[in-house]
Design a protein around this motif. Structure first.
Motif, mmCIF file in Angstrom:
data_model
loop_
_atom_site.group_PDB
_atom_site.id
_atom_site.type_symbol
_atom_site.label_atom_id
_atom_site.label_comp_id
_atom_site.label_asym_id
_atom_site.label_seq_id
_atom_site.Cartn_x
_atom_site.Cartn_y
_atom_site.Cartn_z
ATOM 1 N N ASN A 33 -100.748 19.329 -20.688
ATOM 2 C CA ASN A 33 -101.310 18.186 -21.122
ATOM 3 C C ASN A 33 -100.698 16.715 -21.146
ATOM 4 O OD1 ASN A 33 -103.452 19.853 -22.121
ATOM 5 N ND2 ASN A 33 -102.946 20.356 -24.279
ATOM 6 N N TRP A 34 -99.436 16.393 -21.445
ATOM 7 C CA TRP A 34 -99.164 15.447 -21.249
ATOM 8 C C TRP A 34 -98.847 15.137 -20.069
ATOM 9 C CZ3 TRP A 34 -93.778 16.963 -24.479
ATOM 10 C CH2 TRP A 34 -94.037 17.094 -25.773
ATOM 11 N N ARG A 35 -98.327 16.314 -18.738
ATOM 12 C CA ARG A 35 -98.480 15.746 -16.962
ATOM 13 C C ARG A 35 -99.815 15.919 -17.264
ATOM 14 N NH1 ARG A 35 -95.250 18.248 -13.452
ATOM 15 N NH2 ARG A 35 -94.391 19.848 -14.413
ATOM 16 N N ASP A 36 -101.214 16.105 -17.501
ATOM 17 C CA ASP A 36 -102.009 16.079 -16.929
ATOM 18 C C ASP A 36 -103.025 14.470 -17.464
ATOM 19 O OD1 ASP A 36 -102.412 18.383 -15.660
ATOM 20 O OD2 ASP A 36 -103.832 19.407 -17.237
ATOM 21 N N ARG A 37 -102.240 14.615 -18.276
ATOM 22 C CA ARG A 37 -102.830 12.908 -18.931
ATOM 23 C C ARG A 37 -101.285 11.718 -18.753
ATOM 24 N NH1 ARG A 37 -103.914 15.807 -25.010
ATOM 25 N NH2 ARG A 37 -105.717 16.520 -24.077
#
Length: 79
Positions: A33-37
């Motif tokens: 999620n950190w990567r995506d956001r």
């Protein structure tokens, strides 16, 4: 050396999703999620910054959703 400018660059420099999950005590889904956001949480600042320092790297302050007080200098800017 230039600071790492994206969460993906930071995650990759630290060995990938599973390695960052172990490092931060979070799930692989959280790291994904950190990567995506494109933003890390403030709670991840200390372990990630420490690990980057150990390999002679640093992250651009803009990859953090917010910075903990320990990451700020006396003027309130990212140290």
């Amino acid at each position: 050396m230039e600071p790492l400018r994206t969460t993906s660059a930071v995650i990759d420099a630290l060995g990938g999703t599973a390695a960052v999950a172990r490092l931060t005590g979070r799930t692989m889904q959280a790291v994904s999620n950190w990567r995506d956001r494109g933003l890390f949480t403030a709670a991840a600042y200390e372990p990630i910054s420490r690990a980057l320092e150990e390999i002679g790297r640093a992250a651009d302050p803009r990859v953090w959703k917010s910075l903990p007080p320990s990451a700020l200098d006396q003027s309130g800017r990212a140290a």
